[in-house]
Design an enzyme around this catalytic site. Sequence first.
Site, PDB file in Angstrom:
ATOM      1  N   MET A  30     -45.168  23.549 -11.069  1.00 62.99           N
ATOM      2  CA  MET A  30     -45.430  23.657 -12.513  1.00 62.99           C
ATOM      3  C   MET A  30     -44.219  24.277 -13.214  1.00 62.99           C
ATOM      4  O   MET A  30     -44.322  24.735 -14.345  1.00 62.99           O
ATOM      5  CB  MET A  30     -46.686  24.476 -12.770  1.00 62.99           C
ATOM      6  CG  MET A  30     -47.934  23.823 -12.162  1.00 62.99           C
ATOM      7  SD  MET A  30     -49.467  24.269 -12.985  1.00 62.99           S
ATOM      8  CE  MET A  30     -49.473  26.038 -12.759  1.00 62.99           C
ATOM      9  N   HIS A  34     -38.487  30.037  -9.511  1.00 59.79           N
ATOM     10  CA  HIS A  34     -38.001  31.279  -8.927  1.00 59.79           C
ATOM     11  C   HIS A  34     -37.658  30.982  -7.468  1.00 59.79           C
ATOM     12  O   HIS A  34     -37.735  29.815  -7.035  1.00 59.79           O
ATOM     13  CB  HIS A  34     -39.059  32.383  -9.069  1.00 59.79           C
ATOM     14  CG  HIS A  34     -40.446  31.969  -8.639  1.00 59.79           C
ATOM     15  ND1 HIS A  34     -40.754  31.651  -7.334  1.00 59.79           N
ATOM     16  CD2 HIS A  34     -41.596  31.763  -9.338  1.00 59.79           C
ATOM     17  CE1 HIS A  34     -42.021  31.315  -7.239  1.00 59.79           C
ATOM     18  NE2 HIS A  34     -42.562  31.365  -8.453  1.00 59.79           N
ATOM     19  N   GLY A  36     -39.240  31.445  -4.815  1.00 61.50           N
ATOM     20  CA  GLY A  36     -40.319  30.818  -4.042  1.00 61.50           C
ATOM     21  C   GLY A  36     -40.201  29.301  -4.114  1.00 61.50           C
ATOM     22  O   GLY A  36     -40.209  28.602  -3.093  1.00 61.50           O
ATOM     23  N   HIS A  37     -40.069  28.785  -5.340  1.00 59.67           N
ATOM     24  CA  HIS A  37     -39.868  27.339  -5.504  1.00 59.67           C
ATOM     25  C   HIS A  37     -38.584  26.889  -4.796  1.00 59.67           C
ATOM     26  O   HIS A  37     -38.551  25.842  -4.140  1.00 59.67           O
ATOM     27  CB  HIS A  37     -39.739  26.982  -6.989  1.00 59.67           C
ATOM     28  CG  HIS A  37     -40.947  27.287  -7.828  1.00 59.67           C
ATOM     29  ND1 HIS A  37     -40.942  28.270  -8.781  1.00 59.67           N
ATOM     30  CD2 HIS A  37     -42.181  26.726  -7.860  1.00 59.67           C
ATOM     31  CE1 HIS A  37     -42.130  28.301  -9.388  1.00 59.67           C
ATOM     32  NE2 HIS A  37     -42.900  27.380  -8.846  1.00 59.67           N
ATOM     33  N   GLY A 147     -46.208  26.275  -0.731  1.00 65.92           N
ATOM     34  CA  GLY A 147     -45.998  27.662  -0.325  1.00 65.92           C
ATOM     35  C   GLY A 147     -47.275  28.300   0.206  1.00 65.92           C
ATOM     36  O   GLY A 147     -48.367  28.041  -0.303  1.00 65.92           O
ATOM     37  N   ASP A 150     -49.871  30.400  -2.057  1.00 66.13           N
ATOM     38  CA  ASP A 150     -51.142  29.811  -2.496  1.00 66.13           C
ATOM     39  C   ASP A 150     -51.823  29.253  -1.242  1.00 66.13           C
ATOM     40  O   ASP A 150     -51.954  28.037  -1.087  1.00 66.13           O
ATOM     41  CB  ASP A 150     -50.872  28.726  -3.531  1.00 66.13           C
ATOM     42  CG  ASP A 150     -50.159  29.274  -4.748  1.00 66.13           C
ATOM     43  OD1 ASP A 150     -50.830  29.689  -5.685  1.00 66.13           O
ATOM     44  OD2 ASP A 150     -48.903  29.316  -4.735  1.00 66.13           O
ATOM     45  N   ARG A 187     -46.040  33.669 -13.085  1.00 56.25           N
ATOM     46  CA  ARG A 187     -46.859  34.535 -13.949  1.00 56.25           C
ATOM     47  C   ARG A 187     -46.354  35.984 -13.963  1.00 56.25           C
ATOM     48  O   ARG A 187     -46.807  36.768 -14.794  1.00 56.25           O
ATOM     49  CB  ARG A 187     -48.326  34.475 -13.518  1.00 56.25           C
ATOM     50  CG  ARG A 187     -48.964  33.118 -13.861  1.00 56.25           C
ATOM     51  CD  ARG A 187     -50.474  33.116 -13.620  1.00 56.25           C
ATOM     52  NE  ARG A 187     -51.103  31.955 -14.193  1.00 56.25           N
ATOM     53  CZ  ARG A 187     -51.453  30.849 -13.515  1.00 56.25           C
ATOM     54  NH1 ARG A 187     -51.225  30.767 -12.220  1.00 56.25           N
ATOM     55  NH2 ARG A 187     -52.031  29.833 -14.133  1.00 56.25           N
TER      56      ARG A 187
HETATM   57  P1  AMP Z   1     -46.430  26.563  -8.922  1.00 57.65           P
HETATM   58  O1  AMP Z   1     -45.253  26.107  -9.730  1.00 57.65           O
HETATM   59  O2  AMP Z   1     -46.792  28.001  -9.144  1.00 57.65           O
HETATM   60  O3  AMP Z   1     -47.604  25.625  -9.033  1.00 57.65           O
HETATM   61  O4  AMP Z   1     -45.982  26.517  -7.405  1.00 57.65           O
HETATM   62  C1  AMP Z   1     -45.400  25.368  -6.859  1.00 57.65           C
HETATM   63  C2  AMP Z   1     -45.247  25.562  -5.380  1.00 57.65           C
HETATM   64  O5  AMP Z   1     -44.438  26.702  -5.132  1.00 57.65           O
HETATM   65  C3  AMP Z   1     -46.588  25.797  -4.660  1.00 57.65           C
HETATM   66  O6  AMP Z   1     -46.566  25.117  -3.417  1.00 57.65           O
HETATM   67  C4  AMP Z   1     -46.580  27.283  -4.463  1.00 57.65           C
HETATM   68  O7  AMP Z   1     -47.334  27.704  -3.341  1.00 57.65           O
HETATM   69  C5  AMP Z   1     -45.104  27.545  -4.235  1.00 57.65           C
HETATM   70  N1  AMP Z   1     -44.820  28.953  -4.508  1.00 57.65           N
HETATM   71  C6  AMP Z   1     -45.043  29.628  -5.654  1.00 57.65           C
HETATM   72  N2  AMP Z   1     -44.705  30.936  -5.502  1.00 57.65           N
HETATM   73  C7  AMP Z   1     -44.297  31.075  -4.222  1.00 57.65           C
HETATM   74  C8  AMP Z   1     -43.839  32.175  -3.439  1.00 57.65           C
HETATM   75  N3  AMP Z   1     -43.734  33.399  -3.947  1.00 57.65           N
HETATM   76  N4  AMP Z   1     -43.500  31.946  -2.164  1.00 57.65           N
HETATM   77  C9  AMP Z   1     -43.600  30.698  -1.614  1.00 57.65           C
HETATM   78  N5  AMP Z   1     -44.021  29.627  -2.302  1.00 57.65           N
HETATM   79  C10 AMP Z   1     -44.364  29.805  -3.587  1.00 57.65           C
END
Ligand code: AMP
Length: 299
Positions: A30, A34, A36-37, A147, A150, A187
Amino acid sequence: MITISRVHELRAHCDTARATGKSVGFVPTMGSFHLGHRSLMRRARDENGLVVVSLFVNPLQFAPSEDLSAYPRDLAGDAAVAEAEGIDVLFVPSTEEMYPQPVHTTVRVDGLTAGLCGRSRPTHFDGVTTVVAKLFSIVGPCRAYFGRKDFQQLMVVRRMASDLDLPVEVVGCPLVREPDGVAMSSRNRYLDPDDRRAATVLSRALHEAATAVSDGERNPDAVHRALTGLIATEPRVRLDYAEVVDTSDLAPVTTIAGEVLVAIAAYVGRARLIDNMTVSVTNTGLDVDLGVVVQESEV
Ligand code: AMP
């Protein structure tokens, strides 16, 4: 890197890559990237010939009371990050492109969605699985990277792909933490400095629980008490849940054995944050997975 906003163009691009022998790696997001992504992007880059990152803030997975309109958006910044990570295709569809007509088809995974985040967000996972099924259909056969931050989402998506025989290998990747231990999240941008400091209590609680399990604690109620006791000392943090569940079905355990997930969700300021660790208890020992912490210099 090219940016694609149309469904048929992405489908054709992935088909062409596979026809020339390339494997496709896919990272659904989304946005508001950061580390993580970025860790998912790096893994996908290492393992595939063509890497697609999707950036779509999916309205279906937000309840009316949630933060859809406030969700952080930074397309220019995200495009620069994806480019720097060597991504081939950034897929940025509009809401109209993804949902050109009212949605009459919902993909729903039962069981795994009932507890944890599903309890306080009862429509959330239906929104996730419906959009991820559409994205998997558009991208086609691929490895898709999710990740472990989640964790429930990873299990739900993996089960969906398996139940529906989708030609997608769902790859789980380590949870990435800020240097102070807070799990990275888009967030976190909602947090003011005091909330940000308060948010560290979640990972501190997990560390305390990890220590208790390492010291021999096998009673999930005792672990639950340790988690909630520490979190309760932080008045800025309102706990949604702290649970000890089996990783296979996400159902509460009566004793800590095999592989268990210790998962937390809490409200801090305007943000609802989640965090977790997994613990594997085997005959030969104990393995605690709290993810990876990035260095200050990497942030
Ligand atoms: P999001 O943009 O928040 O929907 O996350 C997109 C992907 O990035 C999902 O597979 C999340 O699990 C992963 N993700 C988000 N934050 C982290 C994190 N801190 N560590 C690892 N993966 C992450």
